[in-house]
Design a protein around this motif. Structure first.
Motif, PDB file in Angstrom:
ATOM      1  N   ASN A 211      14.348  24.007  34.868  1.00  0.00           N
ATOM      2  CA  ASN A 211      15.066  24.157  33.609  1.00  0.00           C
ATOM      3  C   ASN A 211      14.650  25.470  32.947  1.00  0.00           C
ATOM      4  O   ASN A 211      13.474  25.679  32.643  1.00  0.00           O
ATOM      5  CB  ASN A 211      14.739  22.978  32.677  1.00  0.00           C
ATOM      6  N   ASP A 212      15.622  26.366  32.730  1.00  0.00           N
ATOM      7  CA  ASP A 212      15.307  27.669  32.119  1.00  0.00           C
ATOM      8  C   ASP A 212      15.961  27.833  30.751  1.00  0.00           C
ATOM      9  O   ASP A 212      16.131  28.936  30.267  1.00  0.00           O
ATOM     10  CB  ASP A 212      15.743  28.815  33.052  1.00  0.00           C
ATOM     11  N   ARG A 213      16.324  26.726  30.108  1.00  0.00           N
ATOM     12  CA  ARG A 213      17.018  26.801  28.825  1.00  0.00           C
ATOM     13  C   ARG A 213      16.199  27.509  27.752  1.00  0.00           C
ATOM     14  O   ARG A 213      16.752  28.149  26.864  1.00  0.00           O
ATOM     15  CB  ARG A 213      17.376  25.393  28.343  1.00  0.00           C
ATOM     16  N   GLY A 214      14.897  27.378  27.818  1.00  0.00           N
ATOM     17  CA  GLY A 214      14.052  28.005  26.798  1.00  0.00           C
ATOM     18  C   GLY A 214      13.727  29.451  27.077  1.00  0.00           C
ATOM     19  O   GLY A 214      13.044  30.100  26.276  1.00  0.00           O
ATOM     20  N   PHE A 215      14.227  29.971  28.191  1.00  0.00           N
ATOM     21  CA  PHE A 215      13.846  31.310  28.649  1.00  0.00           C
ATOM     22  C   PHE A 215      15.009  32.275  28.433  1.00  0.00           C
ATOM     23  O   PHE A 215      15.549  32.842  29.368  1.00  0.00           O
ATOM     24  CB  PHE A 215      13.462  31.257  30.132  1.00  0.00           C
ATOM     25  N   SER A 216      15.414  32.455  27.186  1.00  0.00           N
ATOM     26  CA  SER A 216      16.517  33.356  26.880  1.00  0.00           C
ATOM     27  C   SER A 216      16.426  33.801  25.430  1.00  0.00           C
ATOM     28  O   SER A 216      15.759  33.155  24.604  1.00  0.00           O
ATOM     29  CB  SER A 216      17.869  32.674  27.126  1.00  0.00           C
ATOM     30  N   ILE A 217      17.125  34.887  25.107  1.00  0.00           N
ATOM     31  CA  ILE A 217      17.176  35.337  23.721  1.00  0.00           C
ATOM     32  C   ILE A 217      17.823  34.271  22.850  1.00  0.00           C
ATOM     33  O   ILE A 217      17.370  34.004  21.725  1.00  0.00           O
ATOM     34  CB  ILE A 217      17.944  36.673  23.626  1.00  0.00           C
TER      35      ILE A 217
ATOM     36  N   SER B 159      17.762  31.061  23.145  1.00  0.00           N
ATOM     37  CA  SER B 159      16.850  29.950  22.871  1.00  0.00           C
ATOM     38  C   SER B 159      15.810  30.341  21.825  1.00  0.00           C
ATOM     39  O   SER B 159      15.407  29.514  21.001  1.00  0.00           O
ATOM     40  CB  SER B 159      16.164  29.491  24.160  1.00  0.00           C
ATOM     41  N   VAL B 160      15.370  31.591  21.842  1.00  0.00           N
ATOM     42  CA  VAL B 160      14.432  32.060  20.822  1.00  0.00           C
ATOM     43  C   VAL B 160      15.091  32.019  19.449  1.00  0.00           C
ATOM     44  O   VAL B 160      14.507  31.551  18.467  1.00  0.00           O
ATOM     45  CB  VAL B 160      13.939  33.484  21.144  1.00  0.00           C
TER      46      VAL B 160
ATOM     47  N   ARG C  83      15.254  28.603  18.046  1.00  0.00           N
ATOM     48  CA  ARG C  83      13.984  28.130  17.493  1.00  0.00           C
ATOM     49  C   ARG C  83      13.740  28.661  16.090  1.00  0.00           C
ATOM     50  O   ARG C  83      13.081  28.012  15.273  1.00  0.00           O
ATOM     51  CB  ARG C  83      12.835  28.505  18.429  1.00  0.00           C
ATOM     52  N   PHE C  84      14.276  29.865  15.789  1.00  0.00           N
ATOM     53  CA  PHE C  84      14.119  30.394  14.438  1.00  0.00           C
ATOM     54  C   PHE C  84      14.805  29.501  13.401  1.00  0.00           C
ATOM     55  O   PHE C  84      14.416  29.498  12.231  1.00  0.00           O
ATOM     56  CB  PHE C  84      14.695  31.812  14.333  1.00  0.00           C
ATOM     57  N   ASN C  85      15.815  28.757  13.810  1.00  0.00           N
ATOM     58  CA  ASN C  85      16.467  27.845  12.874  1.00  0.00           C
ATOM     59  C   ASN C  85      15.512  26.787  12.340  1.00  0.00           C
ATOM     60  O   ASN C  85      15.699  26.285  11.230  1.00  0.00           O
ATOM     61  CB  ASN C  85      17.644  27.144  13.560  1.00  0.00           C
TER      62      ASN C  85
ATOM     63  N   SER D   6      17.489  38.069  13.354  1.00  0.00           N
ATOM     64  CA  SER D   6      18.242  39.315  13.448  1.00  0.00           C
ATOM     65  C   SER D   6      17.341  40.463  13.884  1.00  0.00           C
ATOM     66  O   SER D   6      17.709  41.276  14.735  1.00  0.00           O
ATOM     67  CB  SER D   6      18.900  39.630  12.102  1.00  0.00           C
ATOM     68  N   GLU D   7      16.143  40.516  13.303  1.00  0.00           N
ATOM     69  CA  GLU D   7      15.188  41.548  13.702  1.00  0.00           C
ATOM     70  C   GLU D   7      14.797  41.389  15.164  1.00  0.00           C
ATOM     71  O   GLU D   7      14.653  42.376  15.893  1.00  0.00           O
ATOM     72  CB  GLU D   7      13.936  41.476  12.813  1.00  0.00           C
ATOM     73  N   PHE D   8      14.650  40.148  15.609  1.00  0.00           N
ATOM     74  CA  PHE D   8      14.273  39.908  17.002  1.00  0.00           C
ATOM     75  C   PHE D   8      15.371  40.365  17.959  1.00  0.00           C
ATOM     76  O   PHE D   8      15.115  41.123  18.905  1.00  0.00           O
ATOM     77  CB  PHE D   8      13.964  38.424  17.219  1.00  0.00           C
ATOM     78  N   THR D   9      16.594  39.897  17.736  1.00  0.00           N
ATOM     79  CA  THR D   9      17.680  40.290  18.642  1.00  0.00           C
ATOM     80  C   THR D   9      17.907  41.793  18.581  1.00  0.00           C
ATOM     81  O   THR D   9      18.145  42.437  19.608  1.00  0.00           O
ATOM     82  CB  THR D   9      18.989  39.564  18.289  1.00  0.00           C
ATOM     83  N   GLY D  10      17.827  42.348  17.381  1.00  0.00           N
ATOM     84  CA  GLY D  10      18.047  43.785  17.230  1.00  0.00           C
ATOM     85  C   GLY D  10      16.989  44.620  17.917  1.00  0.00           C
ATOM     86  O   GLY D  10      17.287  45.667  18.505  1.00  0.00           O
TER      87      GLY D  10
END
Length: 359
Positions: free
Chosen positions: A160-166, A168-169, A172-174, A206-210
Motif C-alpha cells: 500500500n503506497d497511499r501515504g507516499f505521495s504529495i 497524502s501529505v 494530513r495537513f487537514n 500550500s507552502e509544502f506543495t509550492g
C-alpha cells in the motif's frame, strides 16, 4: 512556516479566493503558483464558499463554478467542464488551469528567461508532464493505469503506497494538530478560531506543495535542461565504444546530469529506440574517480531493464568479482543487476563490453 503564512495574509494585493473546508493538493498548489508572480506576490487569501465573498476576489481557484481566464476564474467542478492540457487527456484541476494559463510566466519569473524562448517552452512542457498533471489526475480521480485492466489480468499491488505521495501529505495537513496536551479542545473554540486554524493549515499545505514545485523547476532548469545537449552529443559519439552504439559514455557534471528522459527522447528522434543498453559515468569530477556502469531501463517509468548486468556478477564484490569477470578493478555489481562499478573508466568500459556478449 505557519507564522510566515499568517503574515502573508495581512499583505495587500489582488485578493485570491478559494474554498473553505477540506482542502486538496490542487488548490494548495494553485494558490502558491499564483503568488510566485509579481502581480500576486503580496496578495492576501480568503477561503470561503460564500458567493458574495468570492465575488469580491480578483482571482478565484477551485470554487465558484466558473472557468473564465479573462475573469481570473479557475474552477473545474462544472458538469460541462472537460478542459485538458494541450496534447493530454487528463482533465484539469485548479492547479492545471493556473499552470496552463500562467505557467510560462511563472517559469520565466523563476528562471529569469524570456517568456517566449524555447527553454521556457521546454520547461513548461516538462513541468506539466512530470509534476502538475499528477495533481490534476489525483483531484479528478484518474488513475495512472486502467485499474479494471489490471484486475482482469490478475495484477495486484505488492504494498500500500497511499501515504507516499504529495496528495497524502496535503491530506494530513487537514487534520494536523500541535501538542495534544496543550491544545484547547475544538468544542471550546469559536467558529472564527476554528476557521483561522484551518486557514493556517491550508497555508502550510500550500507552502509544502509550492516548495516541491519550485524544487522540481529549479532542478529542471539547472540540471535537466542543460543535460539535453550533453546527452545528445554523447549519443552521437557512442559508436566509438561499441560498433552498434549500445554503450553511452557520459561526463561528470557538478550540477548533475539527468540523462534518462533525454536518452529515450533522443533515441526516438534518431529512430533508434531501445538501442542503448548501458551507460557509463564517473562518480565524481576527480581524475581518479571510480566509474559506474548502469543498465538502461526499458522506459523512464519502470525498473525493468533492457539488459541487466550478467547474473553471475550480481551481488559479488571486489577481488571475487574481478576474478569472476576476468577484469581487474571491479568494485561491485548490485544484486538486481542494474548497476556496477570499477576503479577506472577503461575497465568499466570493458565490463560493459563483456556484458554485451553474455546472456
Amino acid at each position: 512556516m505557519a507564522d510566515a503564512a499568517s503574515k502573508r495574509q495581512k499583505l495587500t494585493g489582488p485578493l485570491i479566493g478559494t474554498h473553505s473546508g477540506h482542502f486538496h493538493a490542487d488548490e494548495a498548489l494553485a494558490v502558491y503558483m499564483l503568488r510566485l508572480l509579481p502581480t500576486y506576490s503580496h496578495s492576501p487569501l480568503v477561503r470561503s464558499r460564500d458567493p458574495e465573498v468570492l465575488k469580491r476576489c480578483h482571482t478565484v481557484v477551485d470554487v465558484g463554478g466558473q472557468y473564465d481566464p479573462s475573469l481570473n476564474r479557475y474552477d473545474h467542478h462544472q458538469r460541462e467542464f472537460n478542459t485538458t492540457f494541450p496534447q493530454h487527456n487528463t482533465k484539469l484541476s485548479s492547479a492545471g488551469l493556473v499552470f496552463m494559463h500562467l505557467g510560462r510566466s511563472i517559469i520565466a519569473q523563476q528562471t529569469q528567461l524570456p517568456e517566449d524562448c524555447d527553454e521556457v517552452a521546454q520547461l513548461y512542457q516538462k513541468m506539466y508532464d512530470d509534476f502538475v498533471e499528477a495533481f490534476d489526475a489525483n483531484d479528478n480521480g484518474i488513475s495512472a493505469y486502467d485499474t479494471s485492466e489490471l484486475r482482469n489480468m490478475g495484477i495486484s499491488k505488492r504494498f500500500n503506497d497511499r501515504g507516499f505521495s504529495i496528495a497524502s501529505v496535503v491530506s494530513r495537513f487537514n487534520y494536523a494538530r500541535g501538542d495534544a496536551s496543550a491544545e484547547q479542545p475544538d468544542h471550546e473554540k469559536s467558529p472564527e478560531q476554528l476557521q483561522a486554524e484551518e486557514d493556517a493549515r491550508f497555508l502550510q499545505a500550500s507552502e509544502f506543495t509550492g516548495s516541491q514545485f519550485v524544487s522540481e523547476l529549479t532542478d529542471a532548469f539547472h540540471s535537466w535542461l542543460p543535460a539535453r545537449h550533453i546527452v545528445h552529443e554523447c549519443f552521437l559519439n557512442r559508436k566509438q565504444y561499441d560498433s552498434q552504439g549500445r554503450i553511452l559514455v557520459l561526463p561528470w557534471r557538478k550540477e548533475g546530469l539527468p540523462w534518462h528522459d533525454h536518452l529515450y527522447k533522443i533515441e526516438e528522434e534518431q529512430r533508434e529506440a531501445g538501442v542503448t543498453l548501458y551507460t557509463l559515468f564517473p562518480e565524481n569530477g576527480e581524475k581518479d574517480s571510480k566509474w559506474r556502469i548502469r543498465a538502461v531501463s526499458r522506459s523512464s517509468e519502470g525498473f525493468e531493464l533492457r539488459k541487466p548486468l550478467p547474473e553471475g556478477w550480481r551481488g559479488v564484490r571486489d577481488e571475487e568479482l574481478s576474478k569472476l569477470a576476468g577484469i581487474d578493478g571491479c568494485v561491485f555489481v548490485h544484486a538486481s543487476g542494474f548497476i556496477g562499478c570499477n576503479q577506472t573508466f577503461e575497465r568499466a568500459l570493458q565490463m560493459a563490453q563483456t556484458a554485451l556478449t553474455m546472456g
